[in-house]
Scaffold this motif. Structure first.
Motif, short mmCIF file in Angstrom:
data_model
loop_
_atom_site.label_atom_id
_atom_site.label_comp_id
_atom_site.label_asym_id
_atom_site.label_seq_id
_atom_site.Cartn_x
_atom_site.Cartn_y
_atom_site.Cartn_z
N PRO A 123 -19.90 9.49 -2.87
CA PRO A 123 -19.83 10.39 -4.03
C PRO A 123 -20.37 11.79 -3.76
CG PRO A 123 -20.61 8.24 -4.71
CD PRO A 123 -20.48 8.19 -3.22
N ALA A 124 -21.40 11.91 -2.93
CA ALA A 124 -21.97 13.23 -2.71
C ALA A 124 -20.98 14.19 -2.06
CB ALA A 124 -23.23 13.13 -1.84
N HIS A 175 -17.94 14.58 -2.74
CA HIS A 175 -16.87 15.04 -3.60
C HIS A 175 -17.23 16.32 -4.32
CE1 HIS A 175 -14.31 11.39 -3.47
NE2 HIS A 175 -15.43 10.88 -3.04
N TYR A 176 -18.48 16.78 -4.13
CA TYR A 176 -18.91 17.98 -4.84
C TYR A 176 -18.54 19.21 -4.04
CZ TYR A 176 -21.28 15.02 -8.07
OH TYR A 176 -21.54 14.11 -9.05
#
Lengths: 463, 493
Positions: B142-143, B145-146
């Protein structure tokens, strides 16, 4: 996911004193990959809306199944149904080589469905939902939305922005901003329905209908321009310096108030006509005599071959109604109703043909996009759209739905929306020059008819 | 035990080769059967009573006692001192969440929005991704995707990824095997680039409440081949442990903290190829409920040569950004390491026929100075399935060429690379899961897992199947029906 708002990228930050903090920007991709090479051509009506943006805010009360991670998951799932949303815009110049799949090679925007995803912004608000609804101003509501205008490279620019704002009591505000080229307000609101259905693991009653040839026209030669659009296209685009700053306010008309209003008008008046006439009279002030009002109508269900609700694109038709303002509210409302009922579909097709022919002309100042909403006062009829069907938890409709249309500088915009309680209740969102908004918020007539100012202006917040 | 390749039809040399194989592989049988027949004939001629009578007359009780006792004692000592066999009870791979998917266009768009990467770097990454053999369904944590990713690659985010991957795989494994966490005696975890305090093993112990006397180790920095190193370590511990000991082996690579924020091209490769993934395997030294038997683990380290030592090297670029530099001659070094490993594992797994041929060709090349090509043993006689570390398309191509494997045999590796990307040490388990999900595994099939990693290491493990998987449950459950796919040379996007 990242809890600390240590570094906020430039552009994400909200103004000083704002209660909303945006702390991260990411991209949400769909669950299933798109078939490579898929494209979605935009209709002439879509292409004409380049100057405008659509913003819809949905407020959901706190619920056990409603948290950021699960919302992001269901967003990814629903994006699988909207390959055009995750694509990127490219310009097709026309006349270039053989057409790809039998489509006539025409100029205009084409969405290349390359699966790039939509931008997502995570934000937090320092208030509970009820506090916010009670005290926020119309302009503060814009903090719940995020939008980046198209830069020099459309291919890496996302046309859609979704902001997830978490309130202090774990309620959420979902803000969708997009360019009007892709969606009109109806389509944007129905996207929320599809998202809510995916969140509840069911299917939406209004599935997306991506069918570009719905508005395919092939006029033989440059058709005569419809008068309203011709005027808009030739209007000098107002320089942003001398345009008055616009501000917004929302008025809530509970069902009894609307019924009382309707009972004082001619029988058979629709709530839209009544409220549009009311605001027309109050905004134009003391003007008398025959005046014209531009109405923006959603033509999905008014066509002989009606388009499904889920039609992906713009089906907004602008038409001009005429009434004598001195004749009083009942007569003006009746005139609006008569006009709306009598708008022929022919008009819409003439407009589409003219826009198409104009679009095919080579790039140049004369054939560029122009402002469609405005600059004259425009009323947008959206109260027939089932906006409150987006239940993220079964049986829990949204607390409120707000809608804005950006790029409508000039005399302003009056949007009539359905209200949370249903029935005849309505919400009216006005975007007018700042002093006009302030004046209308304090207007005795409007308040006498039972309006409650929900999102007012900074100056006055009397309910 | 051996299943030689089927007889090729209508080919004279092929037939000869098959006959040769059958004779040499079963040499012992070929020799002893005639001898036993001759012995029986001799006994029959002498007459059984006369023979036993002679024996009993000439033998003294001591002789009889020794004749019975010595073989029995020797057999007992041999059986007790033999190291225990090690079995794989079951394994589970992390099932990637579909909203962590990173399509190509998203990856490149994000790359364009990172200010550090210039035009040239983005073009390089585009070309690399097009030819990488990765598909559109690989996932990043998830990290990543920023926008921009590196601002959100914090220690907490890395721990979050570990939670997601390791605990996800372990939950699946405990559900599959039905074993309770309190029954775990040995825990070995390998994760090369992320080494928090307390370590992974402590995180697992804390989460699953393992016993206080569990023998736990975390292997860090051992590269992409560390999965087999962990298996080897667990095997060593199980071989001297009492029967019924269970060992948990967890292989993963945490990529959240390792985003390279520079523009040095050789160091951008890991950003492009590495993806989220992890696997957990339960090993035991008792055959009850076991699905595979671990036959050999062979580790080859070529780090004594400088070129091999520096070919995958973590270093700072000119601006102080830390990344992993992949040298241009990586493929050559990998080929050499593979040759060394084959030389070590060959004698253990190849049937006698292949070994004889290899020895003869070796002698011929030394003695006769003619230009004999080195004989590459046909490993298809030793293994039915091949799991080659999905390090990248080039690695798989190189191995297919040097081992002479068919497309079907490297299919598991190529498809795992396409669906999951390079998941580092756990890629071998994803490939095994592919073979089982496709239903190709049979009882008695032998699997060869080959891992490559920094160092430069080449590690092999040989497994034999006891019970194939009953269902296609696992990371491939939702995708297996779409595979195999045709992977183009250059992906259009």
């Amino acid at each position: 996911m990242p809890a600390a708002a240590t570094t906020v990228a430039a552009g994400l930050a909200t103004g000083p004193g704002s209660r909303v903090t945006r702390f991260a920007k990411s991209t949400a991709a769909s669950v299933t990959p798109v078939r490579p090479g898929k494209t979605h051509t935009l209709s002439p009506l879509d292409n004409a809306m380049e100057r405008h943006t659509v913003h819809v805010v949905l407020y959901c009360r706190a619920a056990p199944g409603l948290d950021r991670e699960q919302l992001k998951e269901s967003l990814s799932e629903v994006l699988s149904l909207y390959p055009a949303m995750t694509g990127r815009l490219t310009r097709r110049e026309g006349g270039e080589g053989a057409p790809a799949d039998g489509e006539p090679s025409q100029r205009g925007w084409v969405v290349k469905c390359n699966d790039a995803g939509v931008r997502m912004v995570d934000a937090r608000a320092a208030a509970t939902l009820d506090e916010w609804l009670a005290t926020a101003t119309g302009d503060e509501e814009m903090d719940l939305l995020y939008y980046e205008p198209m830069g020099p490279e459309p291919y890496i620019w996302s046309p859609f922005y979704v902001q997830l704002t978490e309130f202090a009591d774990k309620s959420y505000a979902l803000g969708l901003s997009c360019t009007h080229i892709h969606n009109d307000p109806t389509a944007a609101a129905l996207f929320f329905q599809a998202w809510a259905a995916a969140h509840r693991r069911t299917t939406s009653t209004y599935p997306p209908f991506l069918h570009a040839p719905a508005f395919e026209v092939s006029p033989p030669s440059l058709p005569p321009p419809p008068p309203l659009l011709a005027e808009k296209s030739s209007a000098a685009s107002p320089a942003s310096a001398d345009a008055a700053a616009m501000s917004s306010a929302t008025f809530h008309f509970p069902a009894p108030a609307v019924r009382a209003l309707l009972s004082s008008l001619e029988p058979g008046t629709t709530p839209f006509a009544a409220l549009a006439a009311l605001f027309w009279l109050r905004v134009t002030g003391a003007a008398n005599g025959e005046r014209e009002l531009t109405l923006a109508l959603d033509f999905r269900k008014r066509m002989y071959a009606p388009l499904p609700w889920g039609y992906y694109g713009s089906v907004v038709h602008f038409t001009r109604a005429r009434a004598d303002l001195a004749a009083g509210l009942p007569a003006v409302a009746a005139a609006l109703d008569a006009h709306v009922a009598g708008v022929p579909e022919e008009d819409l097709w003439r407009a589409v043909e003219w826009l198409y022919a104009r679009q095919q002309q080579p790039e140049g100042g004369a054939a560029g996009p122009f402002q469609m909403y405005g600059p004259e006062l425009t009323c947008v009829a959206l109260d027939h759209v089932p906006m409150y069907g987006a239940e993220f938890e079964a049986g829990a409709p949204p607390a409120r739905v707000s809608c804005r249309v950006g790029g409508a500088a000039g005399e302003g915009l009056v949007i009539v929306l359905p209200a949370a309680e249903g029935g005849e209740a309505r919400d009216v969102v006005v975007t007018l020059p700042a002093e006009a908004t302030a004046r209308v918020c304090r207007d005795g007539e409007v308040l006498r008819h039972g309006a409650q100012v929900v999102f007012g202006t900074k100056a006055g917040k009397e309910a | 035990m051996n299943s030689p390749p089927p007889l090729p039809a209508g080919n004279g040399t092929g037939l000869l080769k098959a006959v040769y194989r059958r004779v040499v592989d079963n040499f012992l049988a070929v020799v002893t059967v005639p001898l036993a027949a001759a012995a029986l004939v001799a006994v029959a001629r002498f007459g059984p009573e006369e023979l036993t009578g002679r024996l009993l007359r000439e033998a003294r009780p001591v002789h009889l006692f020794l004749a019975a006792f010595l073989p029995a004692a020797a057999a007992t000592v041999y059986l007790m001192l033999r190291p225990r066999a090690v079995y794989l009870v079951d394994y589970a791979c992390f099932r990637t969440a579909s909203n962590c998917r990173v399509p190509f266009s998203t990856f490149l768009e994000h790359a364009k929005q990172v200010p550090v990467l210039n035009e040239r770097s983005v073009r390089f990454m585009t070309k690399l991704l097009e030819r990488s053999g990765l598909g559109e369904e690989t996932c990043l944590p998830p990290a990543h995707h920023y926008i921009p990713p590196y601002k959100y690659c914090t220690l907490d985010a890395a721990r979050g990824e570990v939670d997601l991957v390791v605990f996800g795989a372990l939950d699946d494994l405990f559900a599959k095997t039905g074993i309770s966490p309190g029954a775990i005696d040995i825990l070995v975890v390998n994760c090369s680039l992320f080494c928090p305090t307390p370590s992974f093993v402590d995180m697992i112990i804390n989460r699953y409440k393992l016993r206080s006397d569990v023998r736990s180790m975390h292997l860090s920095g051992m590269g992409c081949s560390a999965g087999l190193i962990s298996v080897g370590l667990a095997r060593n511990l199980l071989q001297v442990a009492p029967r019924g000991t269970h060992a948990l082996v967890v292989s993963t690579e945490t990529i959240t903290p390792n985003y390279y924020v520079g523009s040095e091209r050789a160091m951008l490769l890991p950003n492009c190829l590495f993806r989220i993934g992890g696997a957990a395997a339960l090993l035991s030294n008792s055959p009850s409920r076991a699905r595979f038997r671990l036959k050999h683990v062979v580790r080859t380290l070529t780090g004594a040569q400088d070129s091999a030592y520096t070919c995958v090297f973590q270093q700072e670029d000119d601006y102080g950004n830390v990344g992993i530099n992949l040298n241009k001659d990586l493929m050559t070094i990998a080929g050499n390491a593979l040759k060394a490993n084959i030389t070590a594992i060959g004698p253990l797994v190849l049937p006698a026929s292949e070994q004889l041929l290899f020895a003869l060709s070796f002698i011929a090349r030394r003695v006769l100075s003619g230009g004999f090509r080195p004989y590459i043993p046909d490993f298809r006689t030793a293994f039915e399935h091949f799991c080659i570390h999905a390090g990248g398309r080039a690695v798989i191509d190189e191995l297919q060429r040097s081992l002479g494997l068919s497309d079907e045999q490297v299919e598991a590796s190529r498809m795992a690379l396409h669906r999951f990307g390079n998941t580092s040490s756990s890629s071998l388990w994803y490939e095994l899961a592919y073979i089982e999900a496709k239903g190709r595994m049979r009882k008695g099939d032998r699997v060869w897992m080959i891992g490559f990693g920094s160092g430069f290491k080449c590690n092999s493990a040989a497994w034999e199947c006891i019970v194939p998987a009953a269902t296609a449950e696992g990371p491939w459950a939702t995708a297996i029906h779409r595979y195999p796919v045709d992977i183009p040379d250059v992906l259009k996007h």
